[in-house]
Design an enzyme around this catalytic site. Sequence first.
Site, short mmCIF file in Angstrom:
data_model
loop_
_atom_site.label_atom_id
_atom_site.label_comp_id
_atom_site.label_asym_id
_atom_site.label_seq_id
_atom_site.Cartn_x
_atom_site.Cartn_y
_atom_site.Cartn_z
N GLN A 52 7.06 9.94 -6.84
CA GLN A 52 6.14 10.73 -7.93
C GLN A 52 6.85 11.80 -8.87
O GLN A 52 6.07 12.51 -9.66
CB GLN A 52 5.03 11.01 -7.29
CG GLN A 52 4.26 10.13 -6.54
CD GLN A 52 3.42 9.04 -7.58
OE1 GLN A 52 3.22 9.35 -8.81
NE2 GLN A 52 3.00 8.07 -7.08
N GLY A 70 11.16 2.40 -4.67
CA GLY A 70 11.26 3.39 -3.73
C GLY A 70 11.05 3.08 -2.07
O GLY A 70 11.84 3.46 -1.20
N THR A 71 10.36 2.24 -1.88
CA THR A 71 10.24 1.56 -0.53
C THR A 71 11.58 1.12 0.21
O THR A 71 11.64 1.54 1.37
CB THR A 71 9.20 0.54 -0.15
OG1 THR A 71 7.75 1.21 -0.85
CG2 THR A 71 9.00 0.06 0.91
N ASN A 111 1.68 11.67 -3.33
CA ASN A 111 1.27 10.75 -4.06
C ASN A 111 -0.33 10.52 -4.40
O ASN A 111 -0.88 9.91 -5.25
CB ASN A 111 1.86 9.24 -3.90
CG ASN A 111 1.39 8.77 -2.37
OD1 ASN A 111 1.73 9.60 -1.60
ND2 ASN A 111 0.77 7.70 -2.43
N CYS A 152 -12.86 8.24 4.92
CA CYS A 152 -13.42 7.30 5.89
C CYS A 152 -14.00 6.33 5.01
O CYS A 152 -15.10 6.50 4.33
CB CYS A 152 -14.42 8.05 6.99
SG CYS A 152 -15.06 6.76 8.16
N THR A 197 22.85 -10.47 -5.89
CA THR A 197 23.04 -10.33 -7.43
C THR A 197 22.38 -9.25 -7.91
O THR A 197 21.10 -9.39 -7.79
CB THR A 197 22.84 -11.72 -8.14
OG1 THR A 197 23.73 -12.73 -7.53
CG2 THR A 197 23.06 -11.64 -9.44
#
Length: 382
Positions: A180, A71-72, A152, A331, A238
């Site tokens: 997702q 996906g990235t 996500n 946090c 490839t």
Amino acid sequence: MKHVYLDNAATTQVREEVITKMQEALTKNYGNPSSTHSFGRTAKTAIESARKTIAKYLNAQPSEIIFTSGGTEADNMILRGAVKDLGVQTIITTKIEHHAVLHTVEELEQSGLINLWYVQLDADGNPDRIHLKELLEKDDSKKLVSLMHINNEIGNKLDIASIANLVKEHGALFHSDSVQSIGHYHWDVKEVPVDFLAAAAHKFHGPKGIGFAFIKKNSGLKCMISGGSQERGFRAGTESFHNIVGLEEAFVLAYDNLDEEQEYVKGLKKYFIAKVKAEIPDAKFNGLSGDMENSTYTLANVCLPVTPEKGLMLLFHLDIKGIACSKGSACQSGSDKGSHVLNEILQEEDFNKPSLRFSFSKYNTKEDIDFTVEVLKDFTLK
């Protein structure tokens, strides 16, 4: 020790059928798909068959499916290509997208290549449709809107058909990180007028390191990686043949069993929500993750009534008990900046409390949930 895997939004267990298919590809069909001899032709035929299969389920054309490493890469290919090849001047997104989108558009802005505008969010983390419309009408620059279908971290489900139609009405391009979503929801790219999608096999019980981009025909996007004519010239190199056939097998099994498995996993999430509410009544569900209608059935994000100091030990405690999940606190101490998603939506009273994402699959059971909630209860109420 009992082992409970509830981190399926991060990655899923590979199906046995997929492993078998990949083993066959690795041991028998090992030819280079670009070679003209029979070994190469066999591999090439299987790749094109996989492309046709995926296209059929999405109501796309085979030429619109481009295999990537995940996906990235698909998100990067699309967003960078839209600026470089299509002349996009403005990208509109939100501050709670996956970092594959956020970091890419931030870099494009910092390089002076685009204007970057963020859609305002409501208290639950949904994009404000009225504000999006205002941004689309703000000037005459060529625009691309990038909004994920399923968040996500908090599981919010975008009304993607409505948003896509709004974007199209204003002549802009529409990209959705659907990592997702694909494999968990039916998709029809003719009904939902998207220009670009991103998907990853390991989110629906396939192998890691393989995914695909849907790139609408005649989009104008050009080569991202040079060096060969593979993937219609979009991506040289490839092809990862064994991963592609593994992706195809996982994809087919996901959709052929979708209704049955979706109903089963929905039942697990409903059960989890009910158990948490009963056993830890002060816990809260972040975003819309506690809403079965407006969030994905695959995950829940829980804010626990625990002090920040005690919360630092929570994930470690769960791991010791054999429970795998993801942290999502807004946090955290040290170098961890916490969740950028929760940073945007949490109220001040919950900002420093620990939040955890639990995500479910066909391999989970109600016994897994009973055990997990009992461990959470013991930790929280001690």
